[in-house]
Design an enzyme around this catalytic site. Structure first.
Site, PDB file in Angstrom:
ATOM      1  N   GLY A  33       0.831  -1.199   0.000  1.00 55.26           N
ATOM      2  CA  GLY A  33       0.000   0.000   0.000  1.00 55.26           C
ATOM      3  C   GLY A  33       0.863   1.244   0.000  1.00 55.26           C
ATOM      4  N   GLY A  83       0.549   5.672   0.901  1.00 55.74           N
ATOM      5  CA  GLY A  83      -0.241   6.779   1.419  1.00 55.74           C
ATOM      6  C   GLY A  83       0.603   8.013   1.591  1.00 55.74           C
ATOM      7  N   VAL A 125       4.078   0.877   2.224  1.00 49.35           N
ATOM      8  CA  VAL A 125       4.116  -0.358   3.012  1.00 49.35           C
ATOM      9  C   VAL A 125       4.533  -1.499   2.092  1.00 49.35           C
ATOM     10  CG1 VAL A 125       2.868  -1.900   4.564  1.00 49.35           C
ATOM     11  CG2 VAL A 125       2.255   0.522   4.470  1.00 49.35           C
ATOM     12  N   ASP A 155      -8.339   7.742  13.619  1.00 47.46           N
ATOM     13  CA  ASP A 155      -8.427   7.408  12.193  1.00 47.46           C
ATOM     14  C   ASP A 155      -8.938   5.991  11.980  1.00 47.46           C
ATOM     15  OD1 ASP A 155      -8.265   8.085   9.521  1.00 47.46           O
ATOM     16  OD2 ASP A 155      -6.166   7.491   9.314  1.00 47.46           O
TER      17      ASP A 155
END
Length: 442
Positions: free
Chosen positions: A167, A169, A174, A284
């Protein structure tokens, strides 16, 4: 008389041929008493002759003396004679390179040797090193620096080999990574970012190092490594191979079964209870940060345990950063509680609101507030923070599910249900029995 003079000259010339020429010095001065001739005081014999023996004294003839020295003797002669009586004879050392005999005084030589050597002591200059007043920076204990790493330094290479991207962001990326240790092929999730942009990852490390719960992702440490021309910060986390709930929702169009949603919801509430007991607000909670890890079917019918991950925005109540809990803007706008997006207030209730949004997406398969489309931030503030609207709850859901969601979407944070109340809600605490693959679950 002439015969005598001629014989004297002959003898004198023979003397000069044998022993060298004489240097005659004329000491003309006023008349003094005539002194006895002393050739050793007047004549200096040149050493140019190869014969090393000293020449004999000149013939002592009064006629010779009167012929060659008709002048009156200088007063220096009696003075030299007087001094010669009280002075010891000096040793003459002829020089091999000079044409004249150099007289070196033994006493002068000894005196020169015996002169005490003056030790010139160099002055010791005490160089005082300037004292540099190093002002220690004020470090907020809630804002970790690079010193959070275990080895306190930059490694030349990582202990892990990155294999594929999991991933990406705003914080970084990651990767799935495998240990370089050949004995144990351990897999970990590596969150990485450039060191200059790794403050969020460092915050996450500071929070996670205090947490050890089966419902919270585990942190194994961190490292700073040199990659290319920059230093990178790596956060080493537990790898949850069951993806995240956002991927599961996307793969199951129309939503998940209430049975699975209840299992996931219980896990998330258990994780929130654990971190809230330690004064930590996640800030979050959303399906992307709820990770699934495989477990034995004897413990879970669906074979997965839900873990809370991504603590990069988490805050600790009572910390300097948290302050009085007001004036904060953090989280994903779509999942932010009204008091957070509208007034910047952070408390445990903001996690309950975001949890309700996640459960709604699991049940419906539709993104929360999806009917309003993509909005700019100010529109989100007006919609969530300053209106009376709450996320749309479909009528086709069970009554228990609808009531459960309404308890999470109370606009007033103090009236919003807490974790213990939600865990005891009929939607989660029903005694309905389920069976799966031969196992019975309640």
């Amino acid at each position: 008389m002439e015969e005598m003079m001629r014989s004297e000259l002959v003898s004198m010339s023979s003397y000069c041929r044998r022993y060298g020429h004489l240097k005659l010095h004329d000491f003309s001065n006023p008349s003094f008493k005539k002194t006895k001739y002393s050739p050793t005081k007047v004549f200096v014999v040149s050493s140019s002759s190869s014969n090393s023996t000293s020449p004999p004294p000149l013939p002592q003839n009064p006629i010779f003396q009167s012929f060659f020295f008709p002048v009156t003797p200088s007063p220096i002669i009696p003075y030299l004679q007087h001094c010669s009586r009280n002075t010891k004879k000096r040793k003459f050392t002829p020089s091999s390179s000079s044409g004249s005999v150099k007289v070196i005084s033994r006493e002068a030589f000894n005196a020169a040797v015996k002169k005490p050597s003056v030790a010139v002591k160099k002055p010791t200059v005490a160089v005082k090193k300037p004292t540099v007043a190093v002002k220690k920076p004020i470090v907020d204990v809630n804002k970790p620096t690079v010193a959070v790493t275990h080895d306190r330094g930059v490694r030349k290479s990582s202990s892990w080999v990155k294999s594929r991207l999991l991933g990406k962001g705003g914080y970084g990326s990651v990767y799935l990574a495998t240990s370089k240790d050949g004995r144990y092929k351990t897999e970990r999730a590596i969150k990485t970012a450039e060191l200059s942009r790794a403050s969020s990852l460092m915050d996450e490390r500071r929070i996670l190092k205090r947490l050890k719960s089966p419902f919270v992702i585990y942190c194994y440490g961190d490292e700073i490594v040199r990659e290319g021309t920059s230093d990178c910060y790596n956060l080493i986390l537990e790898y949850c191979s069951g993806q995240c709930l956002a991927d599961v929702i996307e793969d199951n169009q129309g939503g998940l079964s209430e049975f699975d949603v209840k299992l996931y919801a219980k896990d998330v509430l258990s994780g929130l209870s654990y971190i809230h007991d330690r004064n930590i607000v996640h800030c979050d909670i959303k399906p992307d940060n709820l990770l699934l890890t495989p477990v034995d079917h004897r413990f879970r019918s669906n074979g997965f345990l839900t873990k809370i991950g991504d603590f990069g925005l988490a805050m600790e109540k009572g910390s300097v950063e948290y302050g009085n809990g007001c004036g904060h803007k953090r989280g994903t706008t779509r999942y932010m509680a009204p008091e957070l997006i509208g007034h910047g207030v952070i408390d445990f209730a903001v996690d309950i609101w975001a949890f309700g949004c996640s459960v709604l997406e699991m049940l419906t398969g539709v993104q929360v507030w999806g009917e309003h489309g993509d909005l700019v931030y100010d529109d989100w503030v007006s919609l969530i923070g300053h209106s009376d609207l709450i996320p749309n709850i479909p009528s086709w859901l069970s009554e228990e599910a609808k009531d459960f969601l309404k308890r999470c979407f109370v606009k007033e944070p103090n009236a919003r249900w807490g974790i213990n109340e939600l865990l005891n809600h009929p939607f989660l605490s029903s005694n309905q029995v389920f069976s799966h693959n031969g196992f019975i679950y309640e």
